[in-house]
Design a protein around this motif. Structure first.
Motif, PDB file in Angstrom:
ATOM      1  N   UNK A 165      -6.277   7.011 -15.386  1.00  0.00           N
ATOM      2  CA  UNK A 165      -5.010   6.481 -15.880  1.00  0.00           C
ATOM      3  C   UNK A 165      -4.630   5.253 -15.068  1.00  0.00           C
ATOM      4  N   UNK A 166      -3.662   4.503 -15.612  1.00  0.00           N
ATOM      5  CA  UNK A 166      -3.184   3.270 -14.993  1.00  0.00           C
ATOM      6  C   UNK A 166      -1.683   3.385 -14.796  1.00  0.00           C
ATOM      7  N   UNK A 167      -1.226   3.066 -13.599  1.00  0.00           N
ATOM      8  CA  UNK A 167       0.211   3.082 -13.306  1.00  0.00           C
ATOM      9  C   UNK A 167       0.680   1.657 -13.039  1.00  0.00           C
ATOM     10  N   UNK A 168       1.729   1.240 -13.749  1.00  0.00           N
ATOM     11  CA  UNK A 168       2.314  -0.081 -13.548  1.00  0.00           C
ATOM     12  C   UNK A 168       3.485   0.038 -12.581  1.00  0.00           C
ATOM     13  N   UNK A 169       3.335  -0.592 -11.418  1.00  0.00           N
ATOM     14  CA  UNK A 169       4.294  -0.438 -10.327  1.00  0.00           C
ATOM     15  C   UNK A 169       5.367  -1.520 -10.356  1.00  0.00           C
ATOM     16  N   UNK A 170       6.615  -1.099 -10.152  1.00  0.00           N
ATOM     17  CA  UNK A 170       7.686  -2.022  -9.779  1.00  0.00           C
ATOM     18  C   UNK A 170       7.650  -2.026  -8.254  1.00  0.00           C
ATOM     19  N   UNK A 171       6.923  -2.959  -7.672  1.00  0.00           N
ATOM     20  CA  UNK A 171       6.574  -2.840  -6.255  1.00  0.00           C
ATOM     21  C   UNK A 171       7.791  -2.811  -5.343  1.00  0.00           C
ATOM     22  N   UNK A 172       8.865  -3.481  -5.723  1.00  0.00           N
ATOM     23  CA  UNK A 172      10.053  -3.479  -4.882  1.00  0.00           C
ATOM     24  C   UNK A 172      10.774  -2.153  -4.841  1.00  0.00           C
ATOM     25  N   UNK A 173      10.395  -1.224  -5.709  1.00  0.00           N
ATOM     26  CA  UNK A 173      11.062   0.079  -5.740  1.00  0.00           C
ATOM     27  C   UNK A 173      10.175   1.208  -5.243  1.00  0.00           C
ATOM     28  N   UNK A 174       8.955   0.897  -4.867  1.00  0.00           N
ATOM     29  CA  UNK A 174       8.075   1.936  -4.325  1.00  0.00           C
ATOM     30  C   UNK A 174       8.708   2.500  -3.053  1.00  0.00           C
ATOM     31  N   UNK A 175       8.777   3.822  -2.971  1.00  0.00           N
ATOM     32  CA  UNK A 175       9.358   4.482  -1.809  1.00  0.00           C
ATOM     33  C   UNK A 175      10.860   4.551  -1.817  1.00  0.00           C
ATOM     34  N   UNK A 176      11.511   3.943  -2.790  1.00  0.00           N
ATOM     35  CA  UNK A 176      12.977   3.987  -2.874  1.00  0.00           C
ATOM     36  C   UNK A 176      13.424   5.062  -3.852  1.00  0.00           C
ATOM     37  N   UNK A 177      14.669   5.470  -3.699  1.00  0.00           N
ATOM     38  CA  UNK A 177      15.267   6.482  -4.587  1.00  0.00           C
ATOM     39  C   UNK A 177      14.365   7.714  -4.692  1.00  0.00           C
ATOM     40  N   UNK A 178      13.835   8.113  -3.546  1.00  0.00           N
ATOM     41  CA  UNK A 178      12.962   9.275  -3.537  1.00  0.00           C
ATOM     42  C   UNK A 178      13.750  10.502  -3.975  1.00  0.00           C
ATOM     43  N   UNK A 179      13.122  11.395  -4.754  1.00  0.00           N
ATOM     44  CA  UNK A 179      11.701  11.330  -5.119  1.00  0.00           C
ATOM     45  C   UNK A 179      11.434  10.694  -6.479  1.00  0.00           C
TER      46      UNK A 179
END
Length: 687
Positions: A165-179
Motif C-alpha cells: 500500500x501507499x500512504x500520502x503524508x502531510x509531513x508537517x503533521x506527522x507525530x502531531x495530534x497523536x494518536x
C-alpha cells in the motif's frame, strides 16, 4: 640514594592506581544508575511514538462467496492497467463515511485476491507509466493523510494478504495530534517492512481557508487566501512562494527522515487549482513528481497511457459503506477491456449521464420504456480509455420519418470524440467539446434502418454510413485522442416512436496500429544507459522525473543512427531559476553531434559526443523561463534558431548522421525539473 626516590614513585603509582580504581568504580556506579533511566526513557519514547498493533481476525468467506468473487475476474484480461483506490483511515465503529472498519478492509482484500487482483508498489506503478510492461491485473491501494489506523490495523492485514500500500503524508503533521497521525518512528518501521511506500500530500497545505468575501472556503494549495485586512486575495507572487516553500519543506522532511524521495503527489481534498493558478501549480507538480492523483476529474482519467500526458490520474474512493461486492464491481468496471464482440452483452459496464450506471441496455435496444427524450450510454469509459486501433459497427432501426435520431460515438472520454448522427434521411458527423458541432453532413436514401461503421486508427477516424457515404476526421489530440464508444438516442419533439440499435459490434483492427510519432508516447525512448527513459512522454511533451540531478531521453538510438535531413522543434519549459538547464541533441553519436544547451540566461552550443565536446558558441541571453528552439539537420550544416530571432546560427557538419535526444540538469534534487513542450520532428529519413 635512589631508594627514597623509588619509594616515593611507588607510593605515587599506588595512589594513582587507587584513584583510577575509584574513578572507574564511580563511572561504573553512574552507569549502573543511568542505564535503567536511559532504557526506561527509550521505552517510554518508544511506547509514546510506536503504539501497539491490533490483529484483525481473518475474514471467513464461504465457498459460494469466493466463487462469486472469482467469477467477477473470470472475464477480465490477465494483464491490465492498474486501478487506483483511495482510503483515508481504518478504525472500527467510527461513524465517519471516510473511515473503513478494519474487518471490512480485511474482507475487501479477500475479494480482490479472489478476483485475481495484485497490488502494486510505487516503483512498479511508475515503471508502468514510463512505458514499462503492462502489469498483472492489479490495484494500487492508497491512503491519504498518514493516519494512525494504517499502523494499528492496516499493517497486519496487508502482511496477512502479502499486499502493498501507499500512504500520502502531510509531513508537517506527522507525530502531531497523536494518536490521530502516524509518528516518524511508526513510518520508519512500516517503510522497513517493504509493505508500505510513502508519498507526498504537502507539508501543511491540507487545510481549508477563506477564499472570498462571503466566507467561501477552499484548499490552501488550490486557492489564494482572502485577506480581510485588505478585502482582497493574497498576491499571485505570495501565493506561488507559499506553495513552493511548502513543497520544499515536504521534500526536505522525506530526506531528513531517511525516506526515498516521493514520486507521487495527491491533491488535498482532490481540489485542483483555481483557473488563474492552474498552470503554475500543475507545472510545479509535473516537474516535481512522476504523477498526481485525485478523486475528482471532468473526464475519466484512469492509469492509462492517455492520462500520462497530464500526469494526473483518477482514483476510486472507498467509503465506510462500500461492501466488498460493490468495491469489486467498481474495480472491475475500471479495469481495461479490449474492443471485442458485442458490448450490449455486458450491461454492468455501461454508464449514463455523469458516469452513473445505466443499469440495463434495454433502453438502447428498444426493449425498455423511457420517459425522457434523450438516452445516452457509454461503454466502459474507464476500461476503454486507451482504445485506439479499433472499429465499431452498429445497426440502427426504427428511425421515424420525422424527429428522431441515433448517434454512434468513438474516442469517447478523450479529447477527440467523434460521432455519426443518423436520422431517417440524413447523416451528420459531429464532434467538438460538446460533441454537437456538425463537422460534415450527407443526405441518405430515406428509410427506418441504416448501418454505421466507425474506424479509429491513430491520426484519423473514418465513418462509413450504409457502406457508401464516407467521412474522415483527423485526430489532432494525439495520445489524448484515445477512448471507447457510446450510443445515444433522441426521440425528438414529435411522435411516440423511439429509434433503437439492432446490433453493435466492436473489434480490434488487424495488423499493427498506425505508426506513432516520436513524441506520442514512451515507446522507443531510453536513457543514456540503455534503460527506459525517466520521463513522461506523450502528446508532444517530455517531462523528466526521478530523484537524480540529470536525465536523458534518446529516441530509438539503434534505429535513428542513419537519420539525416530532419528538423526538431520544441519549447523548453521550467527554466525558472539558477541551476537548471536543458539540452537538445541532434546527430546523436556522430562526430559532429550538436548539443544546444539553454539555461535561464545563457546558451551554449557544443559540437562532438563524449565528455569533452568543443564549444562552438557561448552567449548570454535575456532571462526567460521558456525558450522556443528549432534545429534543422542538413547534409553539411546544422541550423539553430532560438526564439524569434534571438539566436540564429549555422554550424558546419561533416555529413554525419544520427537521431535526437533531450536532456535536463538540476543542481539540487529539491528543484523542480525543466521540461519540453510542443515537440515535433519533421523528416528523419535515412541518409
Amino acid at each position: 640514594m635512589d631508594r627514597p626516590v623509588t619509594g616515593r614513585r611507588s607510593r605515587l603509582t599506588a595512589r594513582l592506581r587507587r584513584g583510577s580504581v575509584r574513578t572507574a568504580l564511580a563511572a561504573l556506579t553512574a552507569l549502573v544508575l543511568t542505564v535503567p533511566f536511559v532504557v526506561a526513557w527509550r521505552v517510554y519514547v518508544e511506547q509514546r511514538n510506536v503504539t501497539r498493533q491490533v490483529s484483525v481476525p481473518a475474514a471467513r468467506v464461504d465457498a459460494a462467496t469466493t466463487a462469486r468473487w472469482k467469477a467477477v475476474g473470470a472475464g477480465l484480461p490477465e494483464r491490465a492497467a492498474p486501478v487506483i483506490l483511495t482510503y483515508h483511515d481504518l478504525k472500527p465503529h467510527s461513524g465517519s463515511r471516510y473511515i473503513v472498519d478494519p474487518a471490512v478492509f480485511e474482507r475487501q482484500l479477500s475479494a480482490l485476491q479472489a478476483a485475481g487482483y495484485h497490488t502494486l508498489t510505487t516503483d512498479e506503478f511508475v515503471s508502468y507509466l514510463l512505458g514499462g510492461p503492462v502489469p498483472a491485473r492489479s490495484v494500487m491501494l492508497t491512503f491519504d493523510d498518514g493516519t494512525h489506523g494504517l499502523w494499528t490495523y492496516g499493517d497486519r492485514i496487508l502482511a496477512r494478504h502479502r499486499m502493498n500500500a501507499v500512504s500520502f503524508l502531510i509531513t508537517g503533521r506527522v507525530g502531531r495530534h497523536r494518536p490521530y497521525y502516524l509518528s516518524w518512528q511508526e513510518i520508519a518501521r512500516m517503510s522497513r517492512s517493504g509493505r508500505w511506500d510513502f508519498e507526498d500530500h504537502t507539508h501543511d497545505l491540507h487545510s481549508r481557508t477563506r477564499i472570498g468575501p462571503h466566507g467561501e472556503l477552499g484548499s490552501l494549495l488550490a486557492h489564494r487566501r482572502y485577506l480581510a485586512s485588505t478585502g482582497g486575495l493574497e498576491s499571485t507572487d505570495h501565493y506561488r512562494r507559499r506553495v513552493r516553500a511548502d513543497f520544499t519543506s515536504s521534500l526536505a522532511d522525506f530526506e531528513r527522515h531517511g525516506l526515498p524521495r516521493p514520486s507521487l503527489f495527491a491533491y488535498p481534498f482532490s481540489e485542483s487549482a483555481d483557473p488563474q493558478q492552474t498552470s503554475y501549480v500543475r507545472d510545479l507538480i509535473e516537474r516535481t513528481f512522476a504523477a498526481a492523483l485525485t478523486d475528482k476529474t471532468f473526464t475519466p482519467e484512469p492509469a492509462a497511457r492517455r492520462s500520462a500526458v497530464h500526469q494526473e490520474y483518477q482514483r476510486l474512493e472507498v467509503f465506510a459503506d462500500t461492501s466488498p461486492d460493490a468495491l469489486l464491481a467498481q474495480v472491475a468496471a475500471r479495469t481495461p477491456v479490449p474492443p471485442s464482440g458485442d458490448p450490449l452483452r455486458f450491461p454492468e459496464r455501461w454508464t449514463g449521464i455523469s458516469w452513473k450506471p445505466l443499469g440495463s441496455t434495454d433502453v438502447l435496444t428498444g426493449k425498455g420504456s423511457v420517459s425522457d427524450r434523450y438516452v445516452y450510454g457509454a461503454y466502459a469509459p474507464y476500461g476503454a480509455a486507451d482504445w485506439d486501433h479499433y472499429s465499431v459497427t452498429a445497426g440502427l432501426t426504427a428511425l421515424p420519418a420525422r424527429g428522431g435520431s441515433a448517434t454512434v460515438f468513438a474516442r469517447v472520454g478523450g479529447d477527440a470524440t467523434v460521432g455519426v448522427r443518423v436520422s431517417h434521411g440524413t447523416a451528420q458527423v459531429v464532434g467538438g467539446r460538446t460533441r454537437n458541432r456538425v463537422l460534415a453532413e450527407h443526405a441518405l436514401t430515406p428509410g427506418p434502418s441504416h448501418e454505421v461503421r466507425l474506424t479509429v486508427d491513430g491520426a484519423r477516424t473514418e465513418a462509413v454510413v450504409d457502406g457508401r457515404h464516407r467521412f474522415t476526421v483527423p485526430n489532432s489530440s494525439g495520445v489524448r485522442g484515445t477512448g471507447g464508444i457510446a450510443l445515444a438516442l433522441s426521440r425528438g419533439e414529435t411522435g411516440p416512436s423511439w429509434p433503437a440499435f439492432a446490433h453493435v459490434e466492436t473489434a480490434a483492427l488487424p495488423g499493427p496500429p498506425a505508426a506513432a510519432r516520436p513524441f506520442d508516447g514512451p515507446a522507443g525512448w531510453s536513457d543514456g544507459d540503455g534503460r527506459r527513459a525517466r520521463a513522461v512522454i506523450g502528446a508532444g511533451g517530455v517531462q523528466p522525473i526521478g530523484p537524480r540531478g540529470w536525465t536523458l531521453a534518446a529516441y530509438r538510438p539503434g534505429n535513428t543512427a542513419h537519420w539525416s535531413g530532419y528538423t526538431l522543434n520544441t519549447r523548453l519549459t521550467g527554466l525558472s531559476e539558477e541551476g537548471l538547464h536543458s539540452s537538445v541533441v541532434v546527430r546523436r553519436g556522430a562526430p559532429d553531434q550538436l548539443t544546444v544547451r539553454l539555461s535561464r540566461g545563457w546558451i551554449t552550443l557544443l559540437s562532438g559526443p563524449g565528455a569533452h565536446p568543443r564549444t562552438v558558441l557561448s552567449r548570454k541571453l535575456p532571462e526567460a523561463a521558456e525558450r522556443d528552439v528549432r534545429v534543422t539537420v542538413g547534409a553539411r550544416r546544422t541550423d539553430v534558431t532560438v526564439g524569434a530571432g534571438l539566436v540564429h546560427t549555422s554550424v558546419p557538419a561533416a555529413g554525419g548522421t544520427g537521431g535526437i535526444a533531450l536532456g535536463v540538469y538540476r543542481r539540487s534534487p529539491v528543484q523542480p525539473w525543466p521540461g519540453f513542450a510542443d515537440c515535433a520532428v519533421d523528416g528523419g529519413r535515412t541518409a
